[in-house]
Design an enzyme around this catalytic site. Sequence first.
Site, PDB file in Angstrom:
ATOM      1  N   GLY A 183      -1.372 -22.408 -20.784  1.00 51.30           N
ATOM      2  CA  GLY A 183      -2.313 -22.815 -21.818  1.00 51.30           C
ATOM      3  C   GLY A 183      -2.877 -21.579 -22.469  1.00 51.30           C
ATOM      4  O   GLY A 183      -2.498 -20.460 -22.132  1.00 51.30           O
ATOM      5  N   GLY A 184      -3.809 -21.771 -23.378  1.00 49.34           N
ATOM      6  CA  GLY A 184      -4.396 -20.651 -24.096  1.00 49.34           C
ATOM      7  C   GLY A 184      -4.816 -19.506 -23.199  1.00 49.34           C
ATOM      8  O   GLY A 184      -4.352 -18.385 -23.343  1.00 49.34           O
ATOM      9  N   GLU A 185      -5.682 -19.773 -22.261  1.00 46.79           N
ATOM     10  CA  GLU A 185      -6.133 -18.741 -21.328  1.00 46.79           C
ATOM     11  C   GLU A 185      -5.909 -19.171 -19.881  1.00 46.79           C
ATOM     12  O   GLU A 185      -6.544 -18.656 -18.972  1.00 46.79           O
ATOM     13  CB  GLU A 185      -7.605 -18.407 -21.570  1.00 46.79           C
ATOM     14  N   GLU A 186      -5.006 -20.098 -19.674  1.00 43.87           N
ATOM     15  CA  GLU A 186      -4.705 -20.592 -18.330  1.00 43.87           C
ATOM     16  C   GLU A 186      -3.320 -20.131 -17.893  1.00 43.87           C
ATOM     17  O   GLU A 186      -2.365 -20.165 -18.661  1.00 43.87           O
ATOM     18  CB  GLU A 186      -4.787 -22.110 -18.285  1.00 43.87           C
ATOM     19  N   PHE A 187      -3.268 -19.711 -16.639  1.00 43.02           N
ATOM     20  CA  PHE A 187      -2.027 -19.269 -16.031  1.00 43.02           C
ATOM     21  C   PHE A 187      -1.807 -20.049 -14.747  1.00 43.02           C
ATOM     22  O   PHE A 187      -2.762 -20.510 -14.123  1.00 43.02           O
ATOM     23  CB  PHE A 187      -2.095 -17.768 -15.693  1.00 43.02           C
TER      24      PHE A 187
END
Length: 95
Positions: free
Chosen positions: A4-8
């Site tokens: 996601g945008g800032e999810e790993f």
Amino acid sequence: GRIGGEEFAVLLPDTRTDQAQTVAERIRSAVARIAIETGYGTVRFTVSVGVTQSDPGDDSIDTLLARADAALYNAKAAGRNRVIVRLAGARHSRF
């Protein structure tokens, strides 16, 4: 990998939940120690982590990721910069 945008997401095969929690805490702690000096002051970072484990009742990887995502949002709601473990059928634990 980035999901996601800032999810790993990090997949740790053949790893018990307590071991995964230790890895997550090491990452969280290492990131929290980063300090970048700028002309506007010191920039610091935090990481919120949701940890889960595959369960025989999981019908897909999406079920596993949804549980990890729920743990992540619990970590954010609890004040951020923490690791939350959420197992299948359980609420959550703060670490």
